[in-house]
Design a protein around this motif. Sequence first.
Motif, PDB file in Angstrom:
ATOM      1  N   PHE A   1       0.835  -0.906   0.101  1.00 23.82           N
ATOM      2  CA  PHE A   1       0.364   0.047  -0.099  1.00 23.82           C
ATOM      3  C   PHE A   1       1.018   1.520   0.354  1.00 23.82           C
ATOM      4  CE2 PHE A   1      -2.696  -3.099   1.904  1.00 23.82           C
ATOM      5  CZ  PHE A   1      -3.859  -2.416   0.920  1.00 23.82           C
ATOM      6  N   CYS A   2       2.640   1.189  -0.780  1.00 24.26           N
ATOM      7  CA  CYS A   2       2.694   2.181  -0.693  1.00 24.26           C
ATOM      8  C   CYS A   2       2.876   2.880  -2.012  1.00 24.26           C
ATOM      9  CB  CYS A   2       4.527   1.776  -0.368  1.00 24.26           C
ATOM     10  SG  CYS A   2       4.943   0.336  -1.604  1.00 24.26           S
ATOM     11  N   SER A   3       3.034   4.461  -2.393  1.00 34.44           N
ATOM     12  CA  SER A   3       3.029   4.548  -3.469  1.00 34.44           C
ATOM     13  C   SER A   3       4.855   5.418  -4.387  1.00 34.44           C
ATOM     14  CB  SER A   3       1.767   6.312  -3.226  1.00 34.44           C
ATOM     15  OG  SER A   3       0.936   5.650  -2.820  1.00 34.44           O
ATOM     16  N   GLY A   4       4.541   5.360  -5.347  1.00 31.95           N
ATOM     17  CA  GLY A   4       6.098   5.713  -5.843  1.00 31.95           C
ATOM     18  C   GLY A   4       5.436   6.953  -6.500  1.00 31.95           C
ATOM     19  N   CYS A   5       7.495   7.332  -6.791  1.00 24.34           N
ATOM     20  CA  CYS A   5       7.634   9.058  -7.989  1.00 24.34           C
ATOM     21  C   CYS A   5       8.514   9.256  -7.999  1.00 24.34           C
ATOM     22  CB  CYS A   5       6.886  10.191  -7.126  1.00 24.34           C
ATOM     23  SG  CYS A   5       7.711  10.788  -5.702  1.00 24.34           S
ATOM     24  N   TYR A   6       8.844   9.807  -9.344  1.00 24.12           N
ATOM     25  CA  TYR A   6      10.206   9.928 -10.036  1.00 24.12           C
ATOM     26  C   TYR A   6      10.282  11.069  -9.824  1.00 24.12           C
ATOM     27  CZ  TYR A   6      14.522   8.825 -12.124  1.00 24.12           C
ATOM     28  OH  TYR A   6      15.847   8.605 -12.759  1.00 24.12           O
ATOM     29  N   LEU A   7      11.405  12.036  -8.774  1.00 22.77           N
ATOM     30  CA  LEU A   7      11.545  13.121  -8.318  1.00 22.77           C
ATOM     31  C   LEU A   7      13.126  13.718  -8.056  1.00 22.77           C
ATOM     32  CD1 LEU A   7      10.899  16.362  -7.208  1.00 22.77           C
ATOM     33  CD2 LEU A   7      10.989  14.598  -4.853  1.00 22.77           C
ATOM     34  N   ARG A   8      13.691  14.527  -9.586  1.00 24.77           N
ATOM     35  CA  ARG A   8      15.035  14.713  -9.169  1.00 24.77           C
ATOM     36  C   ARG A   8      15.662  13.291  -9.701  1.00 24.77           C
ATOM     37  NH1 ARG A   8      13.782  18.686  -4.293  1.00 24.77           N
ATOM     38  NH2 ARG A   8      12.640  20.517  -5.137  1.00 24.77           N
ATOM     39  N   GLY A   9      15.422  12.494 -10.364  1.00 25.19           N
ATOM     40  CA  GLY A   9      16.670  11.505 -11.048  1.00 25.19           C
ATOM     41  C   GLY A   9      17.020  10.493 -10.572  1.00 25.19           C
ATOM     42  N   LYS A  10      15.102  10.459  -9.097  1.00 28.97           N
ATOM     43  CA  LYS A  10      16.066   9.077  -8.220  1.00 28.97           C
ATOM     44  C   LYS A  10      13.882   8.805  -8.059  1.00 28.97           C
ATOM     45  CE  LYS A  10      19.530  10.864  -5.552  1.00 28.97           C
ATOM     46  NZ  LYS A  10      20.402  11.008  -3.982  1.00 28.97           N
ATOM     47  N   PHE A  11      13.910   7.237  -7.874  1.00 26.75           N
ATOM     48  CA  PHE A  11      12.900   7.223  -7.734  1.00 26.75           C
ATOM     49  C   PHE A  11      12.421   6.860  -6.402  1.00 26.75           C
ATOM     50  CE2 PHE A  11      10.782   2.271  -6.878  1.00 26.75           C
ATOM     51  CZ  PHE A  11       9.560   2.977  -7.311  1.00 26.75           C
ATOM     52  N   TYR A  12      11.412   7.568  -5.328  1.00 32.05           N
ATOM     53  CA  TYR A  12      10.923   8.060  -3.834  1.00 32.05           C
ATOM     54  C   TYR A  12       9.756   6.309  -3.647  1.00 32.05           C
ATOM     55  CZ  TYR A  12      13.586  11.915  -3.513  1.00 32.05           C
ATOM     56  OH  TYR A  12      14.289  13.141  -3.183  1.00 32.05           O
ATOM     57  N   VAL A  13       9.956   6.151  -2.498  1.00 31.56           N
ATOM     58  CA  VAL A  13       8.707   4.939  -2.884  1.00 31.56           C
ATOM     59  C   VAL A  13       7.957   5.543  -0.493  1.00 31.56           C
ATOM     60  CG1 VAL A  13       8.059   3.034  -2.085  1.00 31.56           C
ATOM     61  CG2 VAL A  13      10.202   3.389  -3.428  1.00 31.56           C
ATOM     62  N   LEU A  14       6.607   5.615  -0.771  1.00 32.11           N
ATOM     63  CA  LEU A  14       6.596   7.064   0.156  1.00 32.11           C
ATOM     64  C   LEU A  14       5.646   5.759   1.008  1.00 32.11           C
ATOM     65  CD1 LEU A  14       6.958  10.272  -0.815  1.00 32.11           C
ATOM     66  CD2 LEU A  14       8.713   9.133   0.154  1.00 32.11           C
ATOM     67  N   GLY A  15       5.944   5.708   2.624  1.00 35.67           N
ATOM     68  CA  GLY A  15       4.082   5.334   3.120  1.00 35.67           C
ATOM     69  C   GLY A  15       4.157   3.729   2.843  1.00 35.67           C
ATOM     70  N   GLY A  16       2.594   3.041   3.602  1.00 38.22           N
ATOM     71  CA  GLY A  16       2.252   1.913   3.175  1.00 38.22           C
ATOM     72  C   GLY A  16       2.594   1.585   4.730  1.00 38.22           C
ATOM     73  N   ARG A  17       2.200   0.033   4.304  1.00 38.17           N
ATOM     74  CA  ARG A  17       1.752  -1.078   5.881  1.00 38.17           C
ATOM     75  C   ARG A  17       3.021  -1.937   5.164  1.00 38.17           C
ATOM     76  NH1 ARG A  17      -3.673  -1.764   5.729  1.00 38.17           N
ATOM     77  NH2 ARG A  17      -4.753   0.107   5.076  1.00 38.17           N
ATOM     78  N   ASP A  18       3.627  -2.523   6.963  1.00 37.68           N
ATOM     79  CA  ASP A  18       4.988  -3.126   6.785  1.00 37.68           C
ATOM     80  C   ASP A  18       4.203  -4.655   7.163  1.00 37.68           C
ATOM     81  OD1 ASP A  18       3.958  -3.679   9.549  1.00 37.68           O
ATOM     82  OD2 ASP A  18       5.830  -2.707  10.162  1.00 37.68           O
ATOM     83  N   GLU A  19       5.288  -5.463   7.122  1.00 40.05           N
ATOM     84  CA  GLU A  19       4.711  -6.769   7.063  1.00 40.05           C
ATOM     85  C   GLU A  19       3.342  -7.200   8.483  1.00 40.05           C
ATOM     86  OE1 GLU A  19       8.965  -7.131   8.594  1.00 40.05           O
ATOM     87  OE2 GLU A  19       7.723  -5.830   7.629  1.00 40.05           O
ATOM     88  N   ASN A  20       4.004  -6.088   9.342  1.00 39.33           N
ATOM     89  CA  ASN A  20       3.084  -6.753  10.420  1.00 39.33           C
ATOM     90  C   ASN A  20       1.861  -5.799  10.333  1.00 39.33           C
ATOM     91  OD1 ASN A  20       4.864  -8.176  12.264  1.00 39.33           O
ATOM     92  ND2 ASN A  20       5.683  -6.296  12.394  1.00 39.33           N
TER      93      ASN A  20
END
Length: 415
Positions: A249-268
């Motif tokens: 349930f995370c989100s991604g974007c491409y910003l200033r030459g890098k791939f960002y992954v933000l938020g979400g939920r972990d294995e727990n």
Amino acid sequence: MLTLGEDHSGRIRSSSSRSRPRKLRIHGYKIPDLNADPCLDMDREETEEVVGFKPQDADYLQNVPQLVYELEVEILARVPRFEYWKLKFLSKQFSRLLKSGEIFKVRRERGLAEPSVFMLSSGDTRWTMFDKDFENCQKLPELPSDICFFGGDKESLCAGTHLIVIGKEEKSIALWRYELETNKWFKGPGMITPRILFASATCGTVVFVAGGLRIDENRSMEVVNSVEKYDSETKTWTLLHGMHKRRKFCSGCYLRGKFYVLGGRDENDQNLTCGERYDEGTDTWELIPDIFKDMYFSSAQSPPLIAVVNEELYSLETSANELRVYDANANAWKKLGDVPVRAKSNGGWGVAFKSLGDKLLVIGASSGLSRTETMSVYTCRPSADPDDKLDWEESKRCCGVRLNHFILNCCVMIA
């Protein structure tokens, strides 16, 4: 706009400065209005038939001069892409040139690529493609999957001229791709680690995918941190270095030459307030602590709604229907103003929030007094300065298409 002249017999004509005009003879077919709005159903085979009409090669004399191939590609690459459907009716050679992908390659190299919005709304069985101004649209062919795929949640992403849709079929996770050049769906190639509920971000002809929920043949589920990249030119997936955190349930974007992954939920199933950014040059991930420390979380919350415009990262805070911009120096989000859709009512689900060139695009149910149950489309050119006023512009025409306001999938293709 492509326009065609007619002679007194009602036939289409073409002319050359170096030869006499020659009539184009099309026997047994009704010529469609090539200047009408192209809200078409192009679900056909190689002939691209529409109302019994097939593409024809012009019946020219042999001494009519032909354009050099490279010049022809350069010219056609400059024609607005939503006019290409008209050119298909004029020449089989153009159809073959379109399918080769050469035109789209030149468009990218010359900076002529245009954004298109691909969307699937609740109750609709087929995707709709809109141009950037929502003045033209086209229905995609039916996606040939099973009923389980149609009824389940799906992820969508774009790379180059490929629209990729991923979801669960009866026996496994399936990947379908729509190719703009051929107007057809194809199955595969599947990911190295098939997954759903992942983060993704597009960079030109490639797309990055990270995290998500892996489901194996025994239906056991695992939250993963694995990362891979799809190249639309080679139609292959490449495994990349994994993230620090497992997340779904995370989100991604491409910003200033890098791939960002933000938020979400972990294995727990715990909400993650941290993010990560990937540097492809070094194949390494850097953790970004507390990037979502001030965000509201609920059990029914959608993945974060984020978008990048002019190298600035924006988010739609669904609990407040509010637009925010990220201040990297302070590692904080600044409030910019209200967003004109009802994102709060469903925890962010059913709302599309995307970058559209130099604009932000938001689609959903209007927050205005009308509260219609059809989709409302708004764009604005945002500023990172909180003192600047947000000016949301509604696209009222939308080609006359009335789709449900609850958006299941939406992604933007630059081609």
